[in-house]
Design an enzyme around this catalytic site. Sequence first.
Site, short mmCIF file in Angstrom:
data_model
loop_
_atom_site.label_atom_id
_atom_site.label_comp_id
_atom_site.label_asym_id
_atom_site.label_seq_id
_atom_site.Cartn_x
_atom_site.Cartn_y
_atom_site.Cartn_z
N GLY A 127 -30.87 -46.16 1.38
CA GLY A 127 -30.30 -44.96 1.99
C GLY A 127 -31.21 -44.45 3.07
O GLY A 127 -32.38 -44.86 3.14
N CYS A 186 -34.86 -50.73 -1.60
CA CYS A 186 -35.32 -49.87 -0.51
C CYS A 186 -35.46 -48.43 -1.00
O CYS A 186 -36.27 -48.17 -1.88
CB CYS A 186 -34.40 -50.01 0.70
SG CYS A 186 -34.32 -51.72 1.23
N TYR A 187 -34.63 -47.51 -0.51
CA TYR A 187 -34.74 -46.13 -0.99
C TYR A 187 -34.65 -46.09 -2.52
O TYR A 187 -35.34 -45.32 -3.18
CB TYR A 187 -33.64 -45.25 -0.36
CG TYR A 187 -33.72 -43.81 -0.81
CD1 TYR A 187 -34.63 -42.94 -0.22
CD2 TYR A 187 -32.91 -43.33 -1.84
CE1 TYR A 187 -34.74 -41.62 -0.66
CE2 TYR A 187 -33.01 -42.02 -2.29
CZ TYR A 187 -33.92 -41.17 -1.69
OH TYR A 187 -34.03 -39.87 -2.11
N HIS A 197 -33.65 -55.88 1.59
CA HIS A 197 -32.23 -55.97 1.23
C HIS A 197 -31.87 -57.40 0.82
O HIS A 197 -31.67 -58.24 1.68
CB HIS A 197 -31.35 -55.59 2.43
CG HIS A 197 -31.46 -54.16 2.82
ND1 HIS A 197 -30.83 -53.17 2.11
CD2 HIS A 197 -32.09 -53.54 3.84
CE1 HIS A 197 -31.07 -52.00 2.67
NE2 HIS A 197 -31.84 -52.20 3.73
N GLU A 246 -29.11 -58.31 -0.24
CA GLU A 246 -27.67 -58.51 0.00
C GLU A 246 -27.33 -58.99 1.40
O GLU A 246 -26.24 -59.47 1.64
CB GLU A 246 -26.91 -57.20 -0.31
CG GLU A 246 -27.15 -56.03 0.64
CD GLU A 246 -28.42 -55.21 0.34
OE1 GLU A 246 -29.28 -55.70 -0.41
OE2 GLU A 246 -28.55 -54.09 0.87
N SER A 283 5.32 -54.33 4.29
CA SER A 283 5.27 -54.31 5.74
C SER A 283 5.15 -55.71 6.33
O SER A 283 5.23 -55.88 7.53
CB SER A 283 4.03 -53.52 6.17
OG SER A 283 2.87 -54.21 5.74
N GLY A 284 4.91 -56.70 5.45
CA GLY A 284 4.62 -58.03 5.98
C GLY A 284 3.13 -58.24 6.13
O GLY A 284 2.68 -59.34 6.41
N GLY A 285 2.34 -57.18 5.95
CA GLY A 285 0.88 -57.31 6.01
C GLY A 285 0.36 -57.96 4.73
O GLY A 285 1.09 -58.08 3.74
N ASP A 312 -1.86 -56.97 2.47
CA ASP A 312 -2.03 -56.17 1.25
C ASP A 312 -0.70 -55.94 0.54
O ASP A 312 -0.59 -56.13 -0.67
CB ASP A 312 -2.67 -54.81 1.56
CG ASP A 312 -3.95 -54.97 2.36
OD1 ASP A 312 -4.48 -56.10 2.38
OD2 ASP A 312 -4.39 -53.98 2.97
N SER A 313 0.31 -55.50 1.31
CA SER A 313 1.57 -55.20 0.62
C SER A 313 2.25 -56.48 0.14
O SER A 313 2.94 -56.48 -0.88
CB SER A 313 2.50 -54.36 1.49
OG SER A 313 2.94 -55.07 2.62
N THR A 314 2.03 -57.60 0.84
CA THR A 314 2.64 -58.85 0.40
C THR A 314 2.00 -59.31 -0.91
O THR A 314 2.70 -59.70 -1.85
CB THR A 314 2.47 -59.95 1.48
OG1 THR A 314 3.00 -59.45 2.70
CG2 THR A 314 3.18 -61.22 1.10
N LYS A 326 -10.96 -56.61 0.74
CA LYS A 326 -9.99 -57.38 1.52
C LYS A 326 -10.10 -58.90 1.28
O LYS A 326 -9.09 -59.58 1.10
CB LYS A 326 -10.22 -57.09 3.01
CG LYS A 326 -9.15 -57.63 3.92
CD LYS A 326 -8.05 -56.63 4.05
CE LYS A 326 -6.94 -57.10 4.94
NZ LYS A 326 -5.90 -56.07 5.05
#
Length: 512
Positions: A56, A83-84, A170, A172, A224-226, A228-230, A368
């Site tokens: 942070g 780190c922090y 880090h 990651e 929507s065809g995107g 996520d919704s698909t 995602k």
Amino acid sequence: MKTHEMILILDFGSQYTQLIARRVREAHVYCEIVPFNADLSAYSDRKIAGYILSGGPSSLKDPDAPRLDRDFFEGSVPILGLCYGMQLLADLLGGKLVRSEHREYGRSVFEVEDNGKIFEGVKNSSQVWMSHGDSIVDLPSGFRAIGKTESLATAAIADEKRHIYGLQFHPEVHHTTEGRKILDNFLFRICSVRGDWTTESFIEESIAAIRTQVGKCPVVLGVSGGVDSTVAAVLLDKALGKQLHAVFVNNGVLRKNEYDEVIGTLNTLGVNLYPVDASSLFLERLAGVEDPERKRKIIGNTFIDVFEAEADKIGGVEFLAQGTLYPDVIESVSFKGPSATIKSHHNVGGLKDRMRLKLVEPLRELFKDEVRELGRVLDIPNEFIGRHPFPGPGLAVRILGEVTKERCDLLREVDAIFIEQLHKHGIYDDIWQAFAVLLPVRTVGVMGDERTYEHVVALRAVTSVDGMTADWAQIPNEILAEISNLVIRNVKGVNRIVYDISSKPPATIEWE
Ligand code: XMP
């Protein structure tokens, strides 16, 4: 996922907190992010196998620096501070810190001094990505320094008895070459997790959870065809079959052939689909409107009207499903970038309240890339999963000025040529988002002996990881030249193409 062992990440505002979560999940270990001051009693019925304290921007020398209760360290669950997070645990457990003259940030060479469990199998000397403002000068009792860099004698600490570890770099980020190994050591050797959180197990558990939540009630979902919704539609279809009613609205500002293609794909996938062509209604309401925010509101509200009418026809609906993802859910110290507020994003959340529906959000725990992986396992075609994001208000925010059917048709043609060429040259997948924008100006040109006075279209293509920041894509000149020729030759009404070379920030990805 209630039944899974999990890692809980406490966020102190690092820009990398989401990346920590992604790395943990890549190891097939479920994890969640909570603000550092969250009430952890909400997790009392979960199997928490370890805590990670993120980095942070704060300094413990500041009186209002974020802190934890000392009791936090009393349990037997392993803790890794980064780190922090490392400085905080050192400070709270009785160590002493001093403020460094310079904030060290970036590449450094890390030397392991004592392997222990956390550095088992880790190279003695490797590159790490450091970040520190303060340094530990006295260790808390029970701790040992287990690694250093050239400028920092205490760059890693451990109290193996209490299973508490701290790293001043880090693990990651991919610049830390041994980072994956170190995180795996923490997860598998120290927290002793199994690593059995897989896409297949996610599907199985989600299906059961969705069925328990909705019982026999009908569920509506806007598609929507995107991606996520698909993916949400296919997952819900597996759980609910005909009990799911997926509504797909043509809002008149979709891309060329999009309405028919989305219907085709969702039908092939077996989803119980209700297509509604409301394009005339949307375009009527958009007539004469130039202000981008008003366009967004009109499209959002009209969508709600159309969707509600459709749901009324279905009847007895009690649940609304949404493809909400984890980054929208995380209540974090750091993630809500400015773009979340600069534009009022197409938000159909109003539906839930207006129709008094309960929400079903089967993807709310996923990032995602995990949704894409889920899509693949659910046999959704690759060309669908790899599609660029497309905003809810569609072409309306890519037509500067008034939106008319003629302008939409013109832009659809240009956009289709642009995207087709990116596919043809094999660069579509290297680009986060590419599209054409119709400008509200005309310019002079010549065609044969004739003077022309026609539209200018801008092409926009960006690379990005999450849409929050973006660089303009360096498409090779020959490809741009070919696209420009093809568009001007084939799309009547366009005599000039420009390429947008602005990054975000300060520009945004969309023009409106
Ligand atoms: P900007 O233009 O803010 O866009 O840099 C970031 C990402 O968000 C998308 N975007 C939207 N998506 N409704 C949406 O659903 C909207 O109103 C909207 N505005 C921008 C944009 O396409 C990019 O992926």
